[in-house]
Design a protein around this motif. Structure first.
Motif, PDB file in Angstrom:
ATOM      1  N   PHE A 277       4.577  54.555  31.157  1.00  0.00           N
ATOM      2  CA  PHE A 277       4.327  54.344  29.731  1.00  0.00           C
ATOM      3  C   PHE A 277       2.924  53.771  29.539  1.00  0.00           C
TER       4      PHE A 277
ATOM      5  N   SER B  21      16.209  50.234  38.549  1.00  0.00           N
ATOM      6  CA  SER B  21      17.349  50.595  37.700  1.00  0.00           C
ATOM      7  C   SER B  21      18.641  50.688  38.512  1.00  0.00           C
TER       8      SER B  21
ATOM      9  N   ARG C 266       9.931  51.403  39.660  1.00  0.00           N
ATOM     10  CA  ARG C 266      10.597  51.369  38.354  1.00  0.00           C
ATOM     11  C   ARG C 266      11.956  52.055  38.443  1.00  0.00           C
TER      12      ARG C 266
ATOM     13  N   GLU D 109      22.858  58.199  31.388  1.00  0.00           N
ATOM     14  CA  GLU D 109      22.687  56.791  31.738  1.00  0.00           C
ATOM     15  C   GLU D 109      23.899  56.213  32.454  1.00  0.00           C
TER      16      GLU D 109
ATOM     17  N   ARG E  49      13.449  35.569  31.056  1.00  0.00           N
ATOM     18  CA  ARG E  49      12.114  36.063  31.393  1.00  0.00           C
ATOM     19  C   ARG E  49      11.722  35.724  32.816  1.00  0.00           C
TER      20      ARG E  49
ATOM     21  N   GLY F 255       5.291  45.687  32.655  1.00  0.00           N
ATOM     22  CA  GLY F 255       6.156  46.148  31.573  1.00  0.00           C
ATOM     23  C   GLY F 255       6.877  47.425  31.939  1.00  0.00           C
ATOM     24  N   ASN F 256       6.181  48.317  32.641  1.00  0.00           N
ATOM     25  CA  ASN F 256       6.818  49.548  33.107  1.00  0.00           C
ATOM     26  C   ASN F 256       7.962  49.242  34.069  1.00  0.00           C
TER      27      ASN F 256
ATOM     28  N   LEU G 264       2.455  50.179  27.968  1.00  0.00           N
ATOM     29  CA  LEU G 264       2.980  49.024  28.683  1.00  0.00           C
ATOM     30  C   LEU G 264       2.122  48.730  29.907  1.00  0.00           C
TER      31      LEU G 264
ATOM     32  N   ALA H  32       9.647  46.383  34.315  1.00  0.00           N
ATOM     33  CA  ALA H  32      10.709  45.676  33.604  1.00  0.00           C
ATOM     34  C   ALA H  32      11.581  46.641  32.812  1.00  0.00           C
ATOM     35  N   PHE H  33      10.988  47.750  32.361  1.00  0.00           N
ATOM     36  CA  PHE H  33      11.751  48.754  31.618  1.00  0.00           C
ATOM     37  C   PHE H  33      12.889  49.311  32.476  1.00  0.00           C
ATOM     38  N   GLY H  34      12.663  49.394  33.790  1.00  0.00           N
ATOM     39  CA  GLY H  34      13.681  49.933  34.672  1.00  0.00           C
ATOM     40  C   GLY H  34      14.810  48.978  34.974  1.00  0.00           C
TER      41      GLY H  34
ATOM     42  N   ARG I 187      13.593  37.987  35.391  1.00  0.00           N
ATOM     43  CA  ARG I 187      13.136  39.375  35.333  1.00  0.00           C
ATOM     44  C   ARG I 187      11.717  39.499  35.888  1.00  0.00           C
TER      45      ARG I 187
END
Length: 214
Positions: A90, A153, A149, A76, A110, A97-98, A93, A100-102, A113
């Motif tokens: 995922f 990141s 995604r 990471e 909120r 949601g997928n 999700l 946002a995970f990244g 994002r």
């Protein structure tokens, strides 16, 4: 400071015996294609670069990204993104949601994002898909979501592990160009592993053929 991804005499060993090796520099926005027979260790090479080698494997050489030696950093901490044959979305999700995970911890809130997620979906022609179940997406749509995604990141380099091999010919060309265009726009060095000559040709960069060590 040297920009891009520099693999300095990188060699992966299995049980102390050399498995696969590569010495290369990939400049920002360029693609280096690695080709070779199945079982030669191409995916293992990528695992070495991301810091996710299984037990029993070790490496020699150094991995330097934008002048920073990341060889001994945790996965990471390396800021290296990777796309696989499967999208690995995922299932529990939503599409949003997928994505946002990244996202990294910032932006916070909120609204901020959600705006990032919406902008990412718009960039790959999927506006309004945030609430969709990934299971309802086509193969090409899943590939685009997986790409965004990963890009959300904020990686500094991109690895492609046979990332287009499950797509049909027409869709493969479309998604492949999308990935290359987004990587170039972000000035990401790209290392692609593939069996497909058309992938290599479309990348437009150098091609390295690797063989088993020892």
């Amino acid at each position: 400071m040297t920009t891009g991804l520099h693999l300095q005499n990188l060699c992966v060993l299995q049980g102390g015996a050399p498995l696969v090796a590569l010495d290369a520099h990939i400049a920002p926005g360029e693609v280096l294609t690695v080709m070779g027979p199945s079982g030669v260790g191409k995916s293992t090479l990528l695992a070495a670069i991301t810091g996710t080698l299984p037990h029993g494997f070790t490496i020699e050489g150094r991995i330097v990204l934008n002048g920073i030696d990341v060889t001994d950093l945790r996965p990471e901490q390396r800021h290296i993104g990777i796309l696989f044959q499967e999208e690995l979305l995922f299932p529990h999700l939503s599409v949003g949601g997928n994505l946002a995970f990244g996202l990294p911890p910032t932006p916070r809130g909120r609204t901020a994002r959600r705006a990032k997620v919406d902008a990412a979906l718009k960039e790959v022609d999927l506006p309004g898909f945030a609430q969709r179940d990934p299971a309802t997406l086509s193969g090409g749509q899943k590939a685009r979501v997986a790409l965004m995604r990963m890009l959300l990141s904020d990686p500094k380099a991109l690895l492609l592990d046979e990332a287009f091999s499950r797509l049909d010919t027409a869709l493969r060309a479309q998604v492949r160009q999308l990935v290359f265009d987004r990587a170039k726009a972000r000035a990401l060095p790209v290392l692609m592993v593939t069996h497909d000559a058309e992938d290599a040709k479309a990348a437009g960069g150098n091609i390295v053929e690797i063989t088993a060590q020892g």
